[in-house]
Design an enzyme around this catalytic site. Sequence first.
Site, PDB file in Angstrom:
ATOM      1  N   THR B 138       1.001  -1.241   0.171  1.00 11.10           N
ATOM      2  CA  THR B 138      -0.022  -0.009   0.051  1.00 11.10           C
ATOM      3  C   THR B 138       0.921   0.936  -0.096  1.00 11.10           C
ATOM      4  O   THR B 138       1.918   1.215   0.478  1.00 11.10           O
ATOM      5  CB  THR B 138      -0.882   0.068   1.427  1.00 11.10           C
ATOM      6  OG1 THR B 138      -0.090  -0.296   2.284  1.00 11.10           O
ATOM      7  CG2 THR B 138      -1.913  -0.835   1.047  1.00 11.10           C
ATOM      8  N   THR B 421     -10.145  -3.268   7.467  1.00 14.19           N
ATOM      9  CA  THR B 421      -9.764  -2.443   6.362  1.00 14.19           C
ATOM     10  C   THR B 421      -8.590  -3.061   5.599  1.00 14.19           C
ATOM     11  O   THR B 421      -8.477  -3.076   4.411  1.00 14.19           O
ATOM     12  CB  THR B 421      -9.265  -0.841   6.955  1.00 14.19           C
ATOM     13  OG1 THR B 421     -10.355  -0.621   7.907  1.00 14.19           O
ATOM     14  CG2 THR B 421      -9.041  -0.149   5.909  1.00 14.19           C
ATOM     15  N   GLU B 423      -6.057  -5.745   3.707  1.00 10.85           N
ATOM     16  CA  GLU B 423      -5.959  -6.778   3.022  1.00 10.85           C
ATOM     17  C   GLU B 423      -7.584  -6.992   2.471  1.00 10.85           C
ATOM     18  O   GLU B 423      -8.254  -8.005   1.990  1.00 10.85           O
ATOM     19  CB  GLU B 423      -5.784  -8.258   3.757  1.00 10.85           C
ATOM     20  CG  GLU B 423      -4.404  -8.322   4.189  1.00 10.85           C
ATOM     21  CD  GLU B 423      -3.412  -8.226   3.266  1.00 10.85           C
ATOM     22  OE1 GLU B 423      -3.932  -9.008   1.939  1.00 10.85           O
ATOM     23  OE2 GLU B 423      -2.366  -7.379   3.025  1.00 10.85           O
TER      24      GLU B 423
END
Lengths: 704, 704
Positions: B138, B421, B423
């Site tokens: 991310t 939130t 994965e």
Amino acid sequence: MEGVDILLHERSKTQFDVDAMKIVWAGSRHAFEVSDRMARLVASDPAFQKDNRTRQGRKELFKNTLRKATYAWKRIVELRLTEEEAGRLRFFVDEPAFTDLHWGMFIPAIKGQGTEEQQQKWLPLAYKMQIIGCYAQTELGHGSNVQGLETTATFDPDKDEFIIHSPTLTSSKWWPGGLGKVATHAIVYARLITNGEEHGVHGFIVQLRSLDDHMPLPGITIGDIGMKFGNGAYNTMDNGVLTFDHFRIPRNQMLMRVLQVTREGKCVQSSVPRQLIYGTMVFVRQTIVADASSALSRAVCIATRYSAVRRQFGSQDGVETQVIDYKTQQNRLFPLLASAYAFRFVGEWLKWLYTDVTQRLQANDFSTLPEAHACTAGLKSVTTTATADAIEECRKLCGGHGYLCASGLPELFAVYVPACTYEGDNVVLLLQVARFLVKTASQLGSGKKPTGTTAYLGRVQDLMQCRCEVQTAEDWLKPSVMLEAFEARSARMCVDRAQNLNKFANPEDGFAELSADLVEVAVAHCQLIVVSNPNQETCDPGDIGNSANHEATTNEPNTYTFETISALSISGVWFIEKLQQDIPGNGVKQQLQSLCYIYALNLLHKHLGDFLSTGCITPKQASLANDQLRSLYSQIRPNAIALVDAFNYTDHYLGSVLGRYDGNVYPKLYEEAWKDPLNDSVVPDGYNEYIRPMLKQQLRNARL
Amino acid sequence: MEGVDILLHERSKTQFDVDAMKIVWAGSRHAFEVSDRMARLVASDPAFQKDNRTRQGRKELFKNTLRKATYAWKRIVELRLTEEEAGRLRFFVDEPAFTDLHWGMFIPAIKGQGTEEQQQKWLPLAYKMQIIGCYAQTELGHGSNVQGLETTATFDPDKDEFIIHSPTLTSSKWWPGGLGKVATHAIVYARLITNGEEHGVHGFIVQLRSLDDHMPLPGITIGDIGMKFGNGAYNTMDNGVLTFDHFRIPRNQMLMRVLQVTREGKCVQSSVPRQLIYGTMVFVRQTIVADASSALSRAVCIATRYSAVRRQFGSQDGVETQVIDYKTQQNRLFPLLASAYAFRFVGEWLKWLYTDVTQRLQANDFSTLPEAHACTAGLKSVTTTATADAIEECRKLCGGHGYLCASGLPELFAVYVPACTYEGDNVVLLLQVARFLVKTASQLGSGKKPTGTTAYLGRVQDLMQCRCEVQTAEDWLKPSVMLEAFEARSARMCVDRAQNLNKFANPEDGFAELSADLVEVAVAHCQLIVVSNPNQETCDPGDIGNSANHEATTNEPNTYTFETISALSISGVWFIEKLQQDIPGNGVKQQLQSLCYIYALNLLHKHLGDFLSTGCITPKQASLANDQLRSLYSQIRPNAIALVDAFNYTDHYLGSVLGRYDGNVYPKLYEEAWKDPLNDSVVPDGYNEYIRPMLKQQLRNARL
């Protein structure tokens, strides 16, 4: 990046007068101006900086709170602020502190339960903060059930004193804010014992600490009860533990407005009824409801702004879609935005209710107190539950970054959630409403006409048979249609549960066995109160007190609003009057109408099982309600940012990188990260002791 | 108070064999023994003490985590623990640390996406912890949408290297655990560019820090991203930020199992399909589901025990009532207890599924991967959402004391919620399931027979017309009745939504507009999977993989269980086989049956609107379901404490004064309070600077 406004484009789409809405939100132009001035005062003073709060250890955090709270007091004095201004200043300082309990509970308790004489003695000291008070009710083993408190206050006629004592470990006072480290005095609740007889639980003014050196007085043990949920958050408060070892106070420190103990130790009921003790509770719960709208609007403001800044997926034209444009996001976010407005208005109304009750009490009129008590209890339950859930939902709506303290949402959640428990557990409060309903229903056959919020039960025959007239999605925008659906649902559920209760030989057994079902009836009834308007015929424009909710008894999660806003936006009763020429309010009414219907229709969807099982609406009508809801989301969408701008929160107060007014989120998040203590050094403390040996170790004997 | 057991009386009421249940919970006698041994090992070692965690500042907290994580590794090596034992030991240490990512993501990614050669080079180093890895996917501006990542990996054919670069601020890697201060290496996801062309996002092994002095390598900037939600909690983890300034790595550090970049910079697809990249995701989400049952059972254990200890109101015989005896408490608590068991079993099944998928991948069989991917995604969504909500509900069920860190629940909540939130955002995942359903429904007319979890849609004609046969409350205990109700509901909702979608000219527009409704269908479908048993005919006793949920695609909050437990307790397929003679399991089956029905009926009540609006059941039948639910609560009540004892959690692991095995809550809460740093001194730091001057000040100029 100075001067950037990522949300400029969003703001350009606004279809209403934001300045006018700000005044609606504030309650009046005067209230807006005071709030605005105090917010800026706090935000511009570096002494009130709070963005490092979640990084501080307990001691540092607490010392800073002492500094800020006393500095705030210094400013209040220096600037000769009015009580209203001082209250707003403390609000915007936004840090739980001993002063909250001093002003919010200690002083009101003395005002409500003290005699004239006691008020004259203690209030001036308290007003000048020459003493600091707290409110010591709950005990280690005793929360909601006040009558179960164990601390004793035994009258000693020889010395004309009460002996305050903690007979057991579980009788330790536990939780009072401000007690742990600061308060010099407390209102202590204890079982009154005179001449060997018990006379129930009463309040006593007890000095806890020396005014010279701040040491606990002999016979008193005090400490802080330790860390609570979250970083920063409520850990700025010194919630305390307190035990008494036969501690003596003069007889005249029992709060004697209701019951007096004479020199001889005789109990004499005053002309003031016992219910007076509930006065403080009404006041406190009223402030809790007001706090709910503040906390909720803050979370919604953060989530709404960041939903407009954040982009994910769906890159038709090379740019990802703003997440606020996803219907799944709107479906979660916009009902919360509507709730924020709803709770704001109901909080305003409760302020009026409290004022009204206070005036009546001063005139020895106690007739409305039980109702006010029930009403504030119910509204406390529903607004706090909804707000706690909504803050966490807003955090999730911000994706991963909502989990960072920099988002402001973790601390907001942690500092908020105790509201669901303190001053009456929310489920216990709903059971009180349920009991009231069951009683009313049981009297229906006896010819006794139900009144106020239960008046609709008098039309139970009609309500068992009526049919919802909705044929198009737009039909759901008719107030009378919505009202009837909610009335029929509540009445039918009431009748159903009353019949089930009748199957039990012992009513108390039935109430216990069916209590989970009964909570649901309480909820249904409360939702009805929200959408109904029993007193509309008596509405006096400009007087919020006569609006629909006057007789509200309680309420439920996510409910209060429809009528509050209806009264405002549909029948246009009081706030239009209030705003008058001052603020034109272009488009304001339309926005509030949209929010109002979003609120009500979302409620209907969430509780669809109730409406369908009672046959109040059909599945087709439910589907039309959903269609209408989607259409309303589209109407609100271009105004979403402006609707949260109308809260007029400074970036200081919001305390969120994600919720910044200018939307300049990512550079600031990046900047904020480096402030963490772990980043003081590139290589972390512990590398040489722990990491390096592991990396260098030859693990010849490992089986892995 | 030593040796006290306040809950002894509760335990004496147990109607089943707790030891047998412990083995059911653990999965096998072997698993129980390993867990039990590791739990005691950790609990008895003072080095793993964690009860001061919520009082520590960030630096102290983090250094302690380094100490514990490396000490754990030392013990693992010294004791020559197996991989299974090591995993359980880390589990009971119960402190998020860089090792989680190293073992849970870095190594699996290399295993799944690395070539044989790469695995041979990197895995031994990782297994011995001579390097420490993290997983850098991310970015600051990019979460769920992997294809939106901005980091680039540009092949330089001159030097046979990739240039890893962060072109923007929003491309900064953000969130990876272990990155901030510890990891020496990372799997970095970046857009592959060769010869000026983009080839999608791929993983690269990148060394971040010097193995000599731990300094970030030139061209790399790393830091910790700052405080996260809660005290202790995830702040033991160094989630990090990472930017690259044209950082070079050798070509052979791209994970090339799927796509190879040749010496000339040409992309060559290997025989291994692209889907392989999902392998790591399946593994990770599988562990997330297992973690859900751990977190939920922990919260439920605390809330259940304290509900038996705590007494409030209702003092018929002078003693207040245990709060666990209130139906409102049971109605909130027991469905969560049922969910804890449910998630445990589904987690076990997913472990099997992952093993199965892995074996197939090794045989180059990728046929089940899409299904496994969807299934784990859906189950990840539903179990984590339900668990997060349940932990907070458990906290509220403990009243005010749940708010103290000493209750363990605030930290448990704070450390758990990111699972909703990371994965894959839970709502995004449900939309994936919805899309799959819509596709299946759209093909119904074409003669294509739906299979697996959607097979029931092939009987849509029947399901549109069937009528629920329930006439008494007991009828709800028939599996076939429950199954049909859930099938009919899901099928009818599916048909309804598909019809609504058909009204749109552009299907994507329709999907976007109706997405909130579609999420509800996904939920309904997933709940059906839970109660259905499509593969029962192929059930092979002893093989959990063939049990009902084999083809499950996803699931929803509070749902997974009915079939899992059904398969166990009703059809008695696999765990009875597993337990066999070893453990007689007296009464175990009955308890699991009760929990199973509580779970399913609670679900039905919560989603009543769905069942009624589709006409699958009548209001009368809904009412009977409620009656049955209450009756089941009474059956579970005497066994509640034993059912949480069966989790076999040590007091160390639970980390909760309220959840203590011996129920000796109040003296320990009192004791714990004094450990707060604020209690180091009687008079707080700051008294002389802030409190005293305020108390002594004559505020002559105050207007108050």
